[in-house]
Design a protein around this motif. Sequence first.
Motif, short mmCIF file in Angstrom:
data_model
loop_
_atom_site.label_atom_id
_atom_site.label_comp_id
_atom_site.label_asym_id
_atom_site.label_seq_id
_atom_site.Cartn_x
_atom_site.Cartn_y
_atom_site.Cartn_z
N ILE A 159 27.72 44.19 15.26
CA ILE A 159 28.98 43.81 14.60
C ILE A 159 28.91 44.23 13.14
N VAL A 160 29.97 44.88 12.67
CA VAL A 160 30.12 45.20 11.26
C VAL A 160 31.36 44.47 10.74
N ILE A 161 31.19 43.71 9.67
CA ILE A 161 32.34 43.08 9.01
C ILE A 161 32.61 43.81 7.71
N LEU A 162 33.78 44.38 7.61
CA LEU A 162 34.26 44.94 6.35
C LEU A 162 35.09 43.87 5.65
N ASN A 163 35.39 44.06 4.41
CA ASN A 163 36.25 43.15 3.67
C ASN A 163 37.04 43.99 2.69
N SER A 164 38.16 44.54 3.20
CA SER A 164 38.97 45.45 2.40
C SER A 164 40.43 45.03 2.48
N PRO A 165 41.02 44.69 1.32
CA PRO A 165 40.50 44.63 -0.04
C PRO A 165 39.39 43.60 -0.16
N ASN A 166 38.48 43.88 -1.09
CA ASN A 166 37.23 43.13 -1.15
C ASN A 166 37.27 41.95 -2.11
N ASN A 167 36.70 40.87 -1.66
CA ASN A 167 36.37 39.72 -2.49
C ASN A 167 34.85 39.71 -2.62
N PRO A 168 34.29 39.90 -3.83
CA PRO A 168 34.90 39.63 -5.13
C PRO A 168 35.31 40.86 -5.94
N THR A 169 34.98 42.08 -5.50
CA THR A 169 35.10 43.24 -6.40
C THR A 169 36.52 43.73 -6.59
N GLY A 170 37.41 43.49 -5.61
CA GLY A 170 38.77 43.99 -5.68
C GLY A 170 38.94 45.40 -5.17
N GLN A 171 37.86 46.06 -4.77
CA GLN A 171 37.93 47.42 -4.26
C GLN A 171 38.55 47.42 -2.85
N ALA A 172 39.21 48.52 -2.49
CA ALA A 172 39.80 48.66 -1.16
C ALA A 172 39.45 50.03 -0.59
N LEU A 173 39.29 50.10 0.71
CA LEU A 173 39.04 51.36 1.39
C LEU A 173 40.36 52.07 1.65
N THR A 174 40.34 53.39 1.55
CA THR A 174 41.53 54.19 1.85
C THR A 174 41.73 54.26 3.36
N LEU A 175 42.90 54.74 3.77
CA LEU A 175 43.16 54.91 5.20
C LEU A 175 42.14 55.87 5.80
N GLU A 176 41.82 56.94 5.10
CA GLU A 176 40.86 57.92 5.60
C GLU A 176 39.47 57.29 5.77
N GLU A 177 39.08 56.45 4.84
CA GLU A 177 37.79 55.77 4.95
C GLU A 177 37.77 54.79 6.11
N LEU A 178 38.87 54.08 6.31
CA LEU A 178 38.95 53.17 7.45
C LEU A 178 38.93 53.94 8.76
N GLU A 179 39.58 55.10 8.78
CA GLU A 179 39.55 55.94 9.98
C GLU A 179 38.12 56.34 10.33
N LYS A 180 37.33 56.66 9.31
CA LYS A 180 35.93 57.02 9.55
C LYS A 180 35.16 55.86 10.15
N TRP A 181 35.45 54.65 9.67
CA TRP A 181 34.79 53.47 10.22
C TRP A 181 35.18 53.26 11.68
N VAL A 182 36.44 53.47 12.02
CA VAL A 182 36.87 53.35 13.42
C VAL A 182 36.11 54.33 14.29
N LYS A 183 36.01 55.55 13.85
CA LYS A 183 35.29 56.58 14.62
C LYS A 183 33.82 56.20 14.79
N LEU A 184 33.22 55.64 13.75
CA LEU A 184 31.82 55.21 13.84
C LEU A 184 31.67 54.07 14.85
N ALA A 185 32.63 53.13 14.84
CA ALA A 185 32.58 52.01 15.78
C ALA A 185 32.65 52.49 17.23
N LEU A 186 33.44 53.54 17.47
CA LEU A 186 33.55 54.08 18.82
C LEU A 186 32.32 54.91 19.18
N LYS A 187 31.86 55.71 18.24
CA LYS A 187 30.71 56.58 18.51
C LYS A 187 29.44 55.78 18.76
#
Length: 399
Positions: A159-187
């Motif tokens: 299990i991988v838990i992301l937190n985007s937008p992030n608490n506490p830093t405020g950073q957020a992943l782009t759509l392209e970055e989230l797409e890469k994570w989806v592909k990794l989860a499937l692969k």
Amino acid sequence: MKFMPYPFERLRILLKASKSKKQGLNLSIGEPGFNAPNSVIQALKDNAELIRFYPTLQPDLIKTQRDFIQERFGVQLKESEIVPTFGSREALFNFPHFIFLQKEYIKKDSPVMAFPNPFYQIYEGTQIITNAQVIYMPLNENNNFKPSLSKDDLERVDIVILNSPNNPTGQALTLEELEKWVKLALKYNFILINDECYSDIYSNNPPPSLLEASVSVGNTNFKNIFVINSISKRICVPGLRSGFVAGNSEILERYKIFRTYIGISIPTTLQKASIIAWKEYKHAQFIREKFRKNLSLAQEIFKDSQIFPYTFYLWLKVQDCNEIHLNPNHLFNDEVFCKELYEETGHIVLPGSYLGRNDGGIGYVRIALTQEEHIMIGALKEIKKFCDNFIYTHACSNR
């Protein structure tokens, strides 16, 4: 099995013996200091008598949450692809627990979880109760506060838990970055969860959802993909406890049954008010504008600090290096900062080290920008003045 005290309890202990010179603001907790919508308050009053009945899940609540996802993220979910929850914390705790009870989702004998570091402590709670191994994904200046995993970690994580937008830093992943994570989860066949509780807090462009990314790469049945969200921050109703888990229907159908056994049914009175709350787009925009002004104010005062536009937190670095410093009382710089800030100004902020493990969060403090702008401006100016002096008097001797 040992649970760590919550950050706020540790902060209480840190400040217990301290005396402040004057009254300040409590900026340690992410609780919006603005009014809840009158429509939601009225709905609570109108449906108060329903507390005499056992709760039953209201179909209108499911529809309203699906409508919110369609309106906000452009993703049309089936009824079987969403489960209303009693806020987000309970789901972040028990949903991974439920996943690990299904042995087919564990690659080896012992479950393995990965989540950002620093983090929302409930992630650690579910890791502890499931006796899972943990992989920390550091968030720091070197990686622009974005999580990643090595190939070896991807092969063993369950299990991988992301937190985007992030608490506490405020950073957020782009759509392209989230797409890469989806592909990794499937692969690599792991369950990917995004905690999206801050998805409606942004200055200009709204951050994307993991659901959008899943659809974008063709994973339209959301295999291995889930998001957890809450209305708490969006319209200032944390006490309403209204959230959801959305994603793959095959797993969620079993999760619904699991939930009937753990005694967390949402009172019907709260469900009725939640139906109104999720429709409050106008109030959400009103609150978002307040947070935007406060974030802009923080950016103006803390000109040299990196502040991302997806948050109501200031993740403030309070030392002039990246080394770990302990004072004679074995306190990190961020703890010393919080203690001395409180004593000097009365303002309460949260040590970053309380939000992480190992070296996660050390040297930072989290400041919640959750009060009215005219209240925040004086406090932020005081904190800025104190911070400048603190960094000067606690300068790193190795620089």
